[in-house]
Design a protein around this motif. Structure first.
Motif, PDB file in Angstrom:
ATOM      1  N   GLU A   1       0.824  -1.210   0.000  1.00 18.67           N
ATOM      2  CA  GLU A   1       0.000   0.000   0.000  1.00 18.67           C
ATOM      3  C   GLU A   1       0.858   1.261   0.000  1.00 18.67           C
ATOM      4  OE1 GLU A   1      -3.406   2.295   2.714  1.00 18.67           O
ATOM      5  OE2 GLU A   1      -2.321   0.556   3.504  1.00 18.67           O
ATOM      6  N   ILE A   2       0.490   2.199  -0.863  1.00 16.24           N
ATOM      7  CA  ILE A   2       1.098   3.531  -0.860  1.00 16.24           C
ATOM      8  C   ILE A   2       0.108   4.485  -0.205  1.00 16.24           C
ATOM      9  CG2 ILE A   2       2.138   5.367  -2.234  1.00 16.24           C
ATOM     10  CD1 ILE A   2       2.500   3.341  -4.493  1.00 16.24           C
ATOM     11  N   ILE A   3       0.592   5.286   0.723  1.00 18.63           N
ATOM     12  CA  ILE A   3      -0.244   6.260   1.422  1.00 18.63           C
ATOM     13  C   ILE A   3       0.019   7.632   0.803  1.00 18.63           C
ATOM     14  CG2 ILE A   3      -0.789   7.296   3.665  1.00 18.63           C
ATOM     15  CD1 ILE A   3       0.577   4.732   4.891  1.00 18.63           C
ATOM     16  N   PHE A   4      -1.050   8.298   0.367  1.00 17.87           N
ATOM     17  CA  PHE A   4      -0.933   9.645  -0.194  1.00 17.87           C
ATOM     18  C   PHE A   4      -1.649  10.614   0.752  1.00 17.87           C
ATOM     19  CE2 PHE A   4      -0.729   6.867  -3.972  1.00 17.87           C
ATOM     20  CZ  PHE A   4       0.474   7.294  -4.510  1.00 17.87           C
ATOM     21  N   PRO A   5      -0.968  11.095   1.802  1.00 17.18           N
ATOM     22  CA  PRO A   5      -1.632  11.917   2.815  1.00 17.18           C
ATOM     23  C   PRO A   5      -1.919  13.351   2.391  1.00 17.18           C
ATOM     24  CG  PRO A   5       0.673  11.630   3.372  1.00 17.18           C
ATOM     25  CD  PRO A   5       0.421  10.789   2.166  1.00 17.18           C
ATOM     26  N   GLY A   6      -1.397  13.776   1.260  1.00 15.78           N
ATOM     27  CA  GLY A   6      -1.630  15.138   0.798  1.00 15.78           C
ATOM     28  C   GLY A   6      -0.988  15.350  -0.548  1.00 15.78           C
ATOM     29  N   SER A   7      -1.133  16.551  -1.065  1.00 17.07           N
ATOM     30  CA  SER A   7      -0.603  16.880  -2.380  1.00 17.07           C
ATOM     31  C   SER A   7       0.917  16.710  -2.415  1.00 17.07           C
ATOM     32  CB  SER A   7      -0.967  18.324  -2.728  1.00 17.07           C
ATOM     33  OG  SER A   7      -0.438  18.695  -3.972  1.00 17.07           O
ATOM     34  N   GLY A   8       1.397  15.858  -3.322  1.00 12.86           N
ATOM     35  CA  GLY A   8       2.827  15.646  -3.484  1.00 12.86           C
ATOM     36  C   GLY A   8       3.457  14.756  -2.438  1.00 12.86           C
ATOM     37  N   LEU A   9       2.647  14.187  -1.536  1.00 10.08           N
ATOM     38  CA  LEU A   9       3.174  13.354  -0.458  1.00 10.08           C
ATOM     39  C   LEU A   9       2.950  11.881  -0.784  1.00 10.08           C
ATOM     40  CD1 LEU A   9       1.792  15.343   2.627  1.00 10.08           C
ATOM     41  CD2 LEU A   9       3.841  15.788   1.265  1.00 10.08           C
ATOM     42  N   ALA A  10       3.944  11.050  -0.502  1.00  7.81           N
ATOM     43  CA  ALA A  10       3.837   9.613  -0.750  1.00  7.81           C
ATOM     44  C   ALA A  10       4.622   8.874   0.328  1.00  7.81           C
ATOM     45  CB  ALA A  10       4.364   9.261  -2.141  1.00  7.81           C
ATOM     46  N   GLU A  11       3.929   8.004   1.063  1.00  4.47           N
ATOM     47  CA  GLU A  11       4.542   7.323   2.197  1.00  4.47           C
ATOM     48  C   GLU A  11       4.172   5.841   2.195  1.00  4.47           C
ATOM     49  OE1 GLU A  11       3.061   9.317   5.651  1.00  4.47           O
ATOM     50  OE2 GLU A  11       4.100  11.215   5.211  1.00  4.47           O
ATOM     51  N   GLN A  12       4.934   5.058   2.955  1.00  3.32           N
ATOM     52  CA  GLN A  12       4.595   3.662   3.219  1.00  3.32           C
ATOM     53  C   GLN A  12       4.954   3.328   4.659  1.00  3.32           C
ATOM     54  OE1 GLN A  12       6.588   1.711  -0.238  1.00  3.32           O
ATOM     55  NE2 GLN A  12       4.537   1.072  -0.848  1.00  3.32           N
ATOM     56  N   ASP A  13       4.276   2.322   5.196  1.00  2.00           N
ATOM     57  CA  ASP A  13       4.515   1.889   6.571  1.00  2.00           C
ATOM     58  C   ASP A  13       5.651   0.868   6.577  1.00  2.00           C
ATOM     59  OD1 ASP A  13       4.515   0.839   9.114  1.00  2.00           O
ATOM     60  OD2 ASP A  13       2.350   0.525   9.219  1.00  2.00           O
ATOM     61  N   PRO A  14       6.820   1.208   7.133  1.00  2.00           N
ATOM     62  CA  PRO A  14       7.947   0.264   7.107  1.00  2.00           C
ATOM     63  C   PRO A  14       7.695  -1.005   7.905  1.00  2.00           C
ATOM     64  CG  PRO A  14       8.498   2.233   8.377  1.00  2.00           C
ATOM     65  CD  PRO A  14       7.190   2.498   7.726  1.00  2.00           C
ATOM     66  N   HIS A  15       6.819  -0.938   8.914  1.00  2.00           N
ATOM     67  CA  HIS A  15       6.490  -2.152   9.664  1.00  2.00           C
ATOM     68  C   HIS A  15       5.856  -3.203   8.746  1.00  2.00           C
ATOM     69  CE1 HIS A  15       6.500   0.907  12.973  1.00  2.00           C
ATOM     70  NE2 HIS A  15       7.133  -0.067  13.601  1.00  2.00           N
ATOM     71  N   LEU A  16       5.062  -2.740   7.772  1.00  2.00           N
ATOM     72  CA  LEU A  16       4.390  -3.678   6.873  1.00  2.00           C
ATOM     73  C   LEU A  16       5.371  -4.356   5.931  1.00  2.00           C
ATOM     74  CD1 LEU A  16       1.051  -1.835   5.987  1.00  2.00           C
ATOM     75  CD2 LEU A  16       1.435  -3.701   7.613  1.00  2.00           C
ATOM     76  N   TRP A  17       6.436  -3.655   5.527  1.00  2.00           N
ATOM     77  CA  TRP A  17       7.463  -4.314   4.710  1.00  2.00           C
ATOM     78  C   TRP A  17       7.997  -5.543   5.445  1.00  2.00           C
ATOM     79  CZ3 TRP A  17      10.492   0.878   4.155  1.00  2.00           C
ATOM     80  CH2 TRP A  17       9.897   1.674   3.167  1.00  2.00           C
ATOM     81  N   LEU A  18       8.395  -5.330   6.701  1.00  2.00           N
ATOM     82  CA  LEU A  18       8.996  -6.414   7.480  1.00  2.00           C
ATOM     83  C   LEU A  18       7.979  -7.510   7.775  1.00  2.00           C
ATOM     84  CD1 LEU A  18      11.618  -7.317   8.804  1.00  2.00           C
ATOM     85  CD2 LEU A  18      10.908  -6.126  10.890  1.00  2.00           C
ATOM     86  N   LYS A  19       6.762  -7.111   8.116  1.00  2.00           N
ATOM     87  CA  LYS A  19       5.703  -8.089   8.402  1.00  2.00           C
ATOM     88  C   LYS A  19       5.443  -8.970   7.180  1.00  2.00           C
ATOM     89  CE  LYS A  19       0.841  -8.313   9.939  1.00  2.00           C
ATOM     90  NZ  LYS A  19       0.227  -8.884   8.719  1.00  2.00           N
ATOM     91  N   ASN A  20       5.334  -8.353   6.013  1.00  2.00           N
ATOM     92  CA  ASN A  20       5.099  -9.118   4.786  1.00  2.00           C
ATOM     93  C   ASN A  20       6.266 -10.050   4.478  1.00  2.00           C
ATOM     94  OD1 ASN A  20       2.487  -8.327   3.854  1.00  2.00           O
ATOM     95  ND2 ASN A  20       3.313  -6.337   3.284  1.00  2.00           N
ATOM     96  N   MET A  21       7.483  -9.566   4.655  1.00  2.00           N
ATOM     97  CA  MET A  21       8.650 -10.413   4.415  1.00  2.00           C
ATOM     98  C   MET A  21       8.632 -11.645   5.314  1.00  2.00           C
ATOM     99  SD  MET A  21      11.844  -7.770   3.914  1.00  2.00           S
ATOM    100  CE  MET A  21      13.016  -9.135   4.025  1.00  2.00           C
ATOM    101  N   GLU A  22       8.342 -11.440   6.585  1.00  2.00           N
ATOM    102  CA  GLU A  22       8.336 -12.559   7.531  1.00  2.00           C
ATOM    103  C   GLU A  22       7.253 -13.573   7.174  1.00  2.00           C
ATOM    104  OE1 GLU A  22      10.083 -10.275  11.503  1.00  2.00           O
ATOM    105  OE2 GLU A  22       7.921 -10.507  11.232  1.00  2.00           O
ATOM    106  N   GLU A  23       6.073 -13.082   6.824  1.00  2.00           N
ATOM    107  CA  GLU A  23       4.974 -13.989   6.483  1.00  2.00           C
ATOM    108  C   GLU A  23       5.235 -14.706   5.161  1.00  2.00           C
ATOM    109  OE1 GLU A  23       1.424 -11.464   8.766  1.00  2.00           O
ATOM    110  OE2 GLU A  23       1.498 -11.523   6.577  1.00  2.00           O
ATOM    111  N   MET A  24       5.785 -13.995   4.188  1.00  2.00           N
ATOM    112  CA  MET A  24       6.050 -14.595   2.882  1.00  2.00           C
ATOM    113  C   MET A  24       7.166 -15.634   2.949  1.00  2.00           C
ATOM    114  SD  MET A  24       5.813 -11.086   0.628  1.00  2.00           S
ATOM    115  CE  MET A  24       6.026 -11.780  -1.023  1.00  2.00           C
ATOM    116  N   SER A  25       8.077 -15.479   3.902  1.00  2.00           N
ATOM    117  CA  SER A  25       9.238 -16.370   3.971  1.00  2.00           C
ATOM    118  C   SER A  25       8.893 -17.757   4.504  1.00  2.00           C
ATOM    119  CB  SER A  25      10.321 -15.751   4.857  1.00  2.00           C
ATOM    120  OG  SER A  25       9.922 -15.744   6.219  1.00  2.00           O
ATOM    121  N   ILE A  26       7.759 -17.881   5.185  1.00  2.00           N
ATOM    122  CA  ILE A  26       7.435 -19.137   5.878  1.00  2.00           C
ATOM    123  C   ILE A  26       7.468 -20.331   4.933  1.00  2.00           C
ATOM    124  CG2 ILE A  26       5.612 -20.395   7.096  1.00  2.00           C
ATOM    125  CD1 ILE A  26       4.787 -17.703   8.361  1.00  2.00           C
ATOM    126  N   LYS A  27       6.875 -20.181   3.744  1.00  2.00           N
ATOM    127  CA  LYS A  27       6.781 -21.337   2.846  1.00  2.00           C
ATOM    128  C   LYS A  27       8.114 -21.670   2.168  1.00  2.00           C
ATOM    129  CE  LYS A  27       5.396 -19.545  -1.692  1.00  2.00           C
ATOM    130  NZ  LYS A  27       4.456 -19.789  -2.805  1.00  2.00           N
TER     131      LYS A  27
END
Length: 486
Positions: free
Chosen positions: A33-59
């Protein structure tokens, strides 16, 4: 032996398991997910990167997995405290909030001096300006920040506990003296930080540490950002061998022995992952993203196959429609944060098929302008290796060949070239591959596309009008967008 690879893209996170022969055993993909909190702003939640990596690695995890390689988007800013905990969302490469800070930097360091030190020109999207933006606008976060990290460096630090980066990733942040290949004290003084608040620079092929937690026991390769890793997955490692990546963004690059720069086209050289080499790279902000944006906002419910099917029904040149692909400013072939996209020359005689095709052609026209900048700088090009999700489209690859007049080699499994690249670098780091050049033998061509002579005159004329459109509109772009932060 196997290695686990991750590519932390802007819109997708990919994982792949590779054998020591460079063959992909399995893969997984998740939306990001990309978060667009305002004009010209673009952010992401770094916790979700790590969470997704950990969950994806299981298999993927078994006793035969020995190494972990991480690559992905660059020019991001993740401020962390001494416990390596993020203090805010990551400010990603799409974000242009720091335009005024870029101007402030150039008020304190003359443009030519900054260019001589870093090899680049600061914009509101660059990390050097974003750190200053934090200082000016989020002072509490700035003061609490122990390290200003990029995306893959944040993830490696959380997995190993060690805070490292590589020279290529560090250089594109606008903080490194390109000649000394170390942080520039002059630039750090301007933005008010010291080098101990930045990750230590080490070689991309070195081991950054041993994994902990879900990645316990794995040898974690330092790696680099996506643009510097993709040449390995694209089979374009030798000097003068060019690859073009067509994904959310786009870039064209080649390795060189000497430092090159094309200021007019916004093309520069960055220290390569290969020690002693430079990567001469032209980078465009929005490419495949243009098609995504169009489908999401102007043709909801339409899929890629339908768009391509109807685009084929329009003749080369889209019956005179020109699409400008600069939906979020541009770096190259024009360095202009105010440039924007649009359709030019629409009339009542046009139909949706012409509009669809013009998007493919507009991105290809921009690619021709980028690639011509490499050629104007002395790079001889006859063949380009194409990778990225957009290169899966036969239509897009044929248009790219016709527009550029060059043979296009589409690489096998092109959408995973970056994932394959970090796997090959990991195998090199673990001693399973003998040299950087040797990685080329693990990459195969899927299909070749040759330029068609009967389209040359059409596309040559369209290209001149494409370039002329920017020259005619650049003043309007600045008038409409200055100060908006987009």
């Amino acid at each position: 032996m196997k290695v686990l690879s991750f590519d932390i893209g802007t819109s997708k996170i990919k994982a792949g398991l590779y054998t020591e022969e460079g063959e992909k055993v399995d893969e997984s993909i998740r939306d990001s997910e990309i978060i667009f909190p305002g004009s010209g702003l673009a952010e992401q939640d770094p916790h979700l990167w790590l969470k997704n990596m950990e969950e994806m690695s299981i298999k993927f995890m078994d006793t035969d997995v020995k190494g972990l390689g991480i690559t992905g988007q660059m020019i991001g800013l993740v401020p962390v405290d001494r416990n390596l905990e993020p203090l805010s969302n990551a400010i990603i490469w799409l974000d242009s909030r720091a335009s005024r800070e870029a101007e402030e930097i150039l008020e304190r360091i003359p443009l030519m001096d900054f260019l001589e030190i870093t090899g680049g020109i600061p914009s509101g999207k660059d990390v050097v300006a974003k750190i200053l933006w934090l200082k000016n606008n989020r002072r509490e976060i700035f003061e609490r920040t122990a390290y200003f990290l990029d995306v893959k460096d944040f993830l490696i630090s959380r997995i190993t506990g060690n805070v490292y980066t590589d020279i290529s990733t560090a250089s594109v942040r606008g903080l490194v003296d390109k000649n000394k290949r170390e942080y520039s004290t002059e630039i750090l003084d301007v933005i008010g930080i010291t080098a101990d608040r930045l990750p230590e620079i080490m070689d991309a092929s070195e081991i950054a540490g041993t994994g902990r937690g879900k990645f316990s026991g794995l040898e974690v390769v330092n790696g680099s950002g996506d643009a510097f890793i993709t040449p390995f997955g694209a089979g374009a490692v030798r000097d003068g061998s060019v690859h073009y990546y067509l994904g959310t963004s786009a870039w064209a690059s080649t390795h060189t022995q000497d430092y090159l720069i094309n200021e007019e086209r916004g093309i520069g050289s960055v220290p390569s992952v290969i020690p002693g080499k430079w990567l001469f790279i032209s980078e465009s902000e929005t490419a495949g993203k243009c098609l995504d944006w169009f489908m999401d906002n102007l043709s909801p419910g339409t899929d890629y196959d339908t768009i391509e099917k109807h685009a084929k029904e329009s003749p080369p040149g889209s019956r005179g429609i020109i699409f400008l692909p600069w939906l979020y400013g541009e770096r190259s072939p024009i360095l202009d944060v105010y440039a924007r996209g649009g359709f030019i020359n629409l009339s009542l005689s046009h139909n949706f098929r012409d509009v669809y095709r013009s998007i493919f052609e507009g991105v290809a026209m921009n690619a021709r302008w980028m690639i011509s900048g490499l050629m104007d700088s002395g790079i001889s090009i006859e063949v380009i290796n194409a990778v990225g999700g957009g290169s899966k489209s036969d239509l897009w690859m044929q248009i790219l060949s016709d527009v550029t007049g060059l043979r296009i080699n589409r690489i096998e499994d092109p959408q995973n070239a970056t994932l394959r690249g970090i796997a090959l670098l990991s195998l090199l780091s673990l001693g399973r591959i003998g040299s950087h050049i040797e990685t080329e033998k693990y990459v195969r061509v899927n299909r070749q596309f040759e330029p068609r002579e009967d389209t040359r005159e059409i596309y040559d004329a369209l290209f001149e009008n494409f370039r002329g459109s920017y020259e005619a509109l650049k003043g309007i772009f600045e008038s409409l967008n200055y100060g908006r932060g987009e």
